[in-house]
Motif scaffolding. Sequence first.
Motif, PDB file in Angstrom:
ATOM      1  N   LEU A 152      16.675  13.962   0.871  1.00 18.48           N
ATOM      2  CA  LEU A 152      15.394  14.629   0.560  1.00 18.48           C
ATOM      3  C   LEU A 152      14.971  13.813  -0.768  1.00 18.48           C
ATOM      4  O   LEU A 152      15.714  13.331  -1.464  1.00 18.48           O
ATOM      5  CB  LEU A 152      15.276  15.881   0.458  1.00 18.48           C
ATOM      6  N   LYS A 176       4.731  10.224  -6.810  1.00 20.60           N
ATOM      7  CA  LYS A 176       4.295   8.738  -6.592  1.00 20.60           C
ATOM      8  C   LYS A 176       3.932   8.537  -5.391  1.00 20.60           C
ATOM      9  O   LYS A 176       4.471   9.224  -4.358  1.00 20.60           O
ATOM     10  CB  LYS A 176       5.138   7.799  -7.367  1.00 20.60           C
ATOM     11  N   LYS A 181       5.527  12.817   0.388  1.00 23.73           N
ATOM     12  CA  LYS A 181       4.873  14.184   0.137  1.00 23.73           C
ATOM     13  C   LYS A 181       4.234  14.741   1.315  1.00 23.73           C
ATOM     14  O   LYS A 181       4.333  16.000   1.356  1.00 23.73           O
ATOM     15  CB  LYS A 181       3.456  13.680  -0.774  1.00 23.73           C
ATOM     16  N   THR A 182       4.201  14.118   2.654  1.00 25.28           N
ATOM     17  CA  THR A 182       3.619  14.541   3.670  1.00 25.28           C
ATOM     18  C   THR A 182       4.709  15.715   4.228  1.00 25.28           C
ATOM     19  O   THR A 182       4.339  16.838   4.626  1.00 25.28           O
ATOM     20  CB  THR A 182       3.424  13.500   4.713  1.00 25.28           C
ATOM     21  N   GLN A 218      -2.988  10.523  10.911  1.00 23.24           N
ATOM     22  CA  GLN A 218      -1.504  10.253  10.337  1.00 23.24           C
ATOM     23  C   GLN A 218      -0.615  11.368  10.360  1.00 23.24           C
ATOM     24  O   GLN A 218       0.460  11.335  10.604  1.00 23.24           O
ATOM     25  CB  GLN A 218      -1.606   9.237   9.325  1.00 23.24           C
ATOM     26  N   GLU A 222       2.905  12.824  11.949  1.00 26.40           N
ATOM     27  CA  GLU A 222       3.901  13.073  11.201  1.00 26.40           C
ATOM     28  C   GLU A 222       4.472  14.415  11.853  1.00 26.40           C
ATOM     29  O   GLU A 222       5.604  14.740  11.776  1.00 26.40           O
ATOM     30  CB  GLU A 222       3.629  13.289   9.851  1.00 26.40           C
TER      31      GLU A 222
HETATM   32  N1  ATP Z   1      13.392  12.148   2.937  1.00 25.35           N
HETATM   33  C1  ATP Z   1      12.815  10.710   3.089  1.00 25.35           C
HETATM   34  N2  ATP Z   1      13.631   9.682   2.863  1.00 25.35           N
HETATM   35  C2  ATP Z   1      13.036   8.487   3.303  1.00 25.35           C
HETATM   36  N3  ATP Z   1      12.084   8.357   3.604  1.00 25.35           N
HETATM   37  C3  ATP Z   1      11.046   9.417   3.666  1.00 25.35           C
HETATM   38  C4  ATP Z   1      11.408  10.478   3.679  1.00 25.35           C
HETATM   39  N4  ATP Z   1      10.459  11.540   3.830  1.00 25.35           N
HETATM   40  C5  ATP Z   1       9.523  10.867   4.441  1.00 25.35           C
HETATM   41  N5  ATP Z   1      10.007   9.547   4.172  1.00 25.35           N
HETATM   42  C6  ATP Z   1       9.055   8.335   4.709  1.00 25.35           C
HETATM   43  O1  ATP Z   1       8.386   7.953   3.410  1.00 25.35           O
HETATM   44  C7  ATP Z   1       7.189   7.161   3.947  1.00 25.35           C
HETATM   45  C8  ATP Z   1       6.030   7.743   3.118  1.00 25.35           C
HETATM   46  O2  ATP Z   1       5.725   9.016   3.408  1.00 25.35           O
HETATM   47  P1  ATP Z   1       4.487   9.701   2.970  1.00 25.35           P
HETATM   48  O3  ATP Z   1       3.482   9.000   3.584  1.00 25.35           O
HETATM   49  O4  ATP Z   1       4.425  11.211   3.201  1.00 25.35           O
HETATM   50  O5  ATP Z   1       4.203   9.352   1.310  1.00 25.35           O
HETATM   51  P2  ATP Z   1       3.204  10.064   0.278  1.00 25.35           P
HETATM   52  O6  ATP Z   1       4.055  10.441  -0.933  1.00 25.35           O
HETATM   53  O7  ATP Z   1       2.517  10.919   0.932  1.00 25.35           O
HETATM   54  O8  ATP Z   1       2.236   8.706   0.030  1.00 25.35           O
HETATM   55  P3  ATP Z   1       0.971   8.540  -0.456  1.00 25.35           P
HETATM   56  O9  ATP Z   1       0.674   8.968  -1.945  1.00 25.35           O
HETATM   57  O10 ATP Z   1       0.573   7.218  -0.417  1.00 25.35           O
HETATM   58  O11 ATP Z   1       0.113   9.248   0.504  1.00 25.35           O
HETATM   59  C9  ATP Z   1       6.804   7.662   5.474  1.00 25.35           C
HETATM   60  O12 ATP Z   1       6.987   6.516   6.335  1.00 25.35           O
HETATM   61  C10 ATP Z   1       7.852   8.843   5.693  1.00 25.35           C
HETATM   62  O13 ATP Z   1       8.334   8.780   6.923  1.00 25.35           O
END
Ligand code: ATP
Length: 675
Positions: A152, A176, A181-182, A218, A222
């Motif tokens: 995680l 960041k 975060k999703t 998007q 997910e």
């Molecule tokens: N535990 C994890 N380990 C590695 N990659 C991950 C993990 N969880 C999610 N991801 C991947 O990381 C990428 C970025 O995730 P996400 O879009 O949720 O980021 P975010 O923090 O929401 O970014 P932003 O601030 O740009 O919205 C996605 O491709 C997702 O599949």
Amino acid sequence: MLRILRLPIQVLSQARSTTGISRFIVPVQSSVPSFEKSFHTNVVVQSGAQRSFGRTNDRGSGRTGGYNFNNASGSRYNRHKRDGFNNNRKQFRKPVRKDEDELEFDETTLAKLIHVPKDATAEEVTLDQMLEEKLMDTMLHKSISRMGFDGLTPVQQKTIKPIVKDEENDVIARAKTGTGKTFAFLIPIFQHLINTARDSQYMVKAVIVAPTRDLALQIESEVKKIHKHNYGLKKFEAVSLVGGTNFDSSMRRMNKLRPNIVIATPGRLLDVLAKQGDRFFKYVDFKVLDEADRLLEIGFKEDLEEISNILNNLNGKGNDHIRTLLFSATLDEKVQKLSNSIMNKESCLFIDTVDKNEPEAHEKIDQSLVISEKFSDNIYAAIQHIRTQLEQSPDYKAILFTPTVKFTKFISHILRREIGRELPVLEFHGKIEQRRRTNLVKEFKQHQKGILICTDVGARGMDFPNVAEVLQIGVPSELANYIHRIGRTARSGKEGKSTIFLCKDELPFIETLEERKNIIIKNKLDYKTNEKISKEFASKIDDTFELSDTLLSLISFYRSVIKEYGFDTRKLLPQLAASYGELLNDPEEKISIGRHQLERLGLTNNPVAKKMFNIESSRRFNDDNDYEPERNRNFRNRNYDDDNNSSNHNNHNDNQYNRYSKNNARGQRFNRFGN
Ligand SMILES: Nc1ncnc2c1ncn2[C@@H]1O[C@H](COP(=O)(O)OP(=O)(O)OP(=O)(O)O)[C@@H](O)[C@H]1O
């Protein structure tokens, strides 16, 4: 009910700092879960002068924010009322208490904020551990494990447990860009759906709101990834409700799938709530604001307050039932003040994965700044840069941000001509029809190489894999978007590069970035004007109307951010206007403009206007847009997305120049975009 902490008068007087906000550290009370007990509660006290809960927007035109309602039924709010909604308007009128010092302040800002700072020594939280502790169901554990992540991410480790474990807190989480975060909010939502699977099975239990349609779609995909990795979870259906799609078919999907999760943009969600709220939304337990700081800005905030009130009213479990989760890469404790009117719980955890003094920009992005003498040089510098990158790596994948739709179109034409044979060049902005936009996103996600040229509609949340570099010509529409724009690279643990191309007169933006966001761009390079390149470029411009039109859209945009970034109007606007002659390699050439247009740009009485333009008093334009100068000033407060078929797009700043059917400055007929 919010807990009111009675503070002594001298403390309240102390609270009136010059900024209007001061924080007091008071010990955490016993209701705080044990793992947070070592932290302190930050109480934000707001002075009377700071209260901003007035119901009018910054255009003084009522509470509909950036929306433009010309229909007979009036605002969405009125439509909801007409449709039988009690919006509990009392909630908008915050109780104002006067302390003995006659200082007015808002009681609700005394809600408890429990700050959970970044903790480098924190114990690692794993999926297995959560399974063992019965915080995660086997089905969900399987699904996430099958995705093949190493573990995680920090934001997932810090947020999933407290959201699942404790039902009595709202949550604000900062992490960041590209750090997952999703899933940090989707995993606890799924866990909640599993826990409550037998109750109100066919009702929406979680509402996720995103500022752009593409981001909402998007997030929906997910959710589908979670389904795909364990079909047992497919029964927890999700439906997206976004503008630009057919309303009736969205409703048919709602009726057919009876989703537990709805992912929506604010405008469309309000419309659905107004028409079918009591059919689907009576059992909502969670609402999530992704890119929360954006959704809490003027233009969206009013809609979010309305959504929150409607959901509270529909829900039979009381106004404090629905938990609110706010996520973004750019948040500070001030967000509590902004979110006050939409948070329901007595206390709120502020989970931070970014250190207090650390910049919010991702540290794995190698940031560069290329400084040119003139704005026109930014264009040559960027093209040259792309060419060089392409020579070094034929599989170059990049995103290029520009300030306006017209500039995006202009640069796209140029790049298609310059490098289109070697690299796919895609154009992405809010003026593209939604179906095409969705396909573009899919396409660019799949591409191994290519360049996506876009406005800030693509700045937040979009997850395009393997983007090597983010380029920017010109400044973003809001300061935080610099962080979000560059965050389209270095995602999911990878490294990335970013380069912003600015002319000297745009450099106050960099100072603002340093002062307000503590971001220092390490690599600074100068671009030297190259006459050969500018001559060559000029010879390729075959449509001067497009050029003047583009530059006018930029002038309009830059006027709207002058104060925000501390630009000097007298220098920057003539600089932009001069680009016309420079790009045509004829410095004497000026943009021809009519008085009416000048007025709409808000430059009628501006002494620099004469220097900038060739003003033609008799010039008439067949301009049937509903633009008025006032809107222009509110450019940055408007939504990126037109979610309700109204014309409230950030980029529709360009609208004002859309429909000139007359001959352009050089006497050429222009109708390239069918406008
Ligand atoms: N535990 C994890 N380990 C590695 N990659 C991950 C993990 N969880 C999610 N991801 C991947 O990381 C990428 C970025 O995730 P996400 O879009 O949720 O980021 P975010 O923090 O929401 O970014 P932003 O601030 O740009 O919205 C996605 O491709 C997702 O599949």
